[in-house]
Design a protein around this motif. Structure first.
Motif, PDB file in Angstrom:
ATOM      1  N   PHE A 187    -104.002  37.583  49.062  1.00 56.94           N
ATOM      2  CA  PHE A 187    -104.914  36.764  49.876  1.00 56.94           C
ATOM      3  C   PHE A 187    -105.308  37.497  51.154  1.00 56.94           C
ATOM      4  O   PHE A 187    -106.441  37.405  51.619  1.00 56.94           O
ATOM      5  N   LEU A 188    -104.348  38.235  51.730  1.00 56.68           N
ATOM      6  CA  LEU A 188    -104.601  38.962  52.971  1.00 56.68           C
ATOM      7  C   LEU A 188    -105.664  40.038  52.790  1.00 56.68           C
ATOM      8  O   LEU A 188    -106.353  40.413  53.732  1.00 56.68           O
ATOM      9  N   ARG A 189    -105.800  40.525  51.559  1.00 54.73           N
ATOM     10  CA  ARG A 189    -106.821  41.540  51.260  1.00 54.73           C
ATOM     11  C   ARG A 189    -108.196  40.927  51.018  1.00 54.73           C
ATOM     12  O   ARG A 189    -109.204  41.638  50.996  1.00 54.73           O
ATOM     13  N   GLY A 190    -108.263  39.625  50.827  1.00 51.43           N
ATOM     14  CA  GLY A 190    -109.484  38.960  50.396  1.00 51.43           C
ATOM     15  C   GLY A 190    -110.458  38.629  51.515  1.00 51.43           C
ATOM     16  O   GLY A 190    -110.136  38.752  52.705  1.00 51.43           O
ATOM     17  N   PRO A 191    -111.648  38.188  51.151  1.00 57.98           N
ATOM     18  CA  PRO A 191    -112.715  37.961  52.138  1.00 57.98           C
ATOM     19  C   PRO A 191    -112.410  36.851  53.146  1.00 57.98           C
ATOM     20  O   PRO A 191    -112.817  36.962  54.313  1.00 57.98           O
ATOM     21  N   GLU A 192    -111.707  35.799  52.711  1.00 53.44           N
ATOM     22  CA  GLU A 192    -111.430  34.711  53.662  1.00 53.44           C
ATOM     23  C   GLU A 192    -110.494  35.175  54.773  1.00 53.44           C
ATOM     24  O   GLU A 192    -110.722  34.889  55.957  1.00 53.44           O
TER      25      GLU A 192
END
Length: 250
Positions: free
Chosen positions: A229-234
């Motif tokens: 998740f930390l790598r994702g756009p949000e």
């Protein structure tokens, strides 16, 4: 009617599925990343059902705790050296390590007009200058590098007050125990109060903040999901909102 009940039961199971699969992970977070991490963890829970339990502190202290068996599964450091060392120590997963943010150093005062640039340090018309412990916190090391780049470290050393973390360094200024201090730009997010100087990158080494999945989290679904998740756009949008530079954009 039977078909309707079957569909209703199936829908209920689908709605309940994220909760049934929800897991929890303990995350050690560098103090400068406190506000951003809280917001990311809230969105992470909303999107995945997993919970990231956050602990905040100095990266050097977390490194020592992890090597002594502290129960963390994910480490968000304020530098890239300690996550790398954890991989070399066999305590973290090599392919999980990445730079989630690049921090910016700021000289800050609550008083408008007091901080105008490097000339504020050269004039030294203040009694106390707050920094965080350079041995444990990369922002403290960056502050020392800045003063040395300006050939001011020896002259300013008697005025330094040292916090264990960047949070304490900020609080020294916030409470008036120091007129000015070196803090993280993320700590001033959303406020234009006081006066500030964003220190030019040329005066200190880039503060590359790396994340890593610890070996203790290898089988933890929430830990792996949090790293993803930390790598994702949000998450990246939140990180940018707090004044960090993303890797590849500096």
């Amino acid at each position: 009617m039977k078909l309707f009940r079957t569909i209703a039961v199936a829908a209920g199971l689908l709605l309940a599925f994220p909760e049934a699969q929800a897991a929890q992970t303990n995350v050690a977070v560098a103090a400068n990343f406190t506000d951003a991490a809280k917001e990311i963890a809230a969105v992470f829970k909303q999107k995945t059902g997993h919970e990231a339990v956050l602990s905040f502190g100095a990266s050097g202290q977390f490194y020592a705790q992890i090597t002594q068996g502290a129960p963390f599964q994910v480490f968000l450091s304020a530098d890239d050296a300690r996550p790398k060392k954890l991989v070399e120590d066999g305590l973290a997963t090599a392919d999980s390590r990445f730079t989630y943010a690049i921090g910016k150093l700021v000289l800050w005062s609550k008083s408008p007009g007091l901080v105008t640039g490097e000339e504020t340090l050269k004039a030294a018309s203040f009694a106390k200058l707050s920094i965080c412990n350079p041995a444990a916190a990369p922002y403290g090391l960056a502050a020392v590098e800045t003063m040395k780049s300006l050939n001011l470290y020896d002259a300013l050393k008697p005025k330094l007050v040292e916090g264990a973390t960047i949070t304490q360094a900020y609080q020294f200024v916030e409470t008036g125990n120091a007129e000015i201090g070196f803090v993280a730009l993320s700590q001033l997010s959303g406020s234009e109060a006081g006066s500030r100087w964003v220190v030019p990158q040329a005066l200190y080494n880039p503060i590359r903040q790396d994340a890593v999945l610890l070996k203790t989290g290898a089988g933890n679904q929430a830990a792996s999901a949090f790293i993803s998740f930390l790598r994702g756009p949000e998450a990246r949008a939140i990180i940018e909102k707090y004044g960090y530079v993303l890797d590849g954009q500096s």
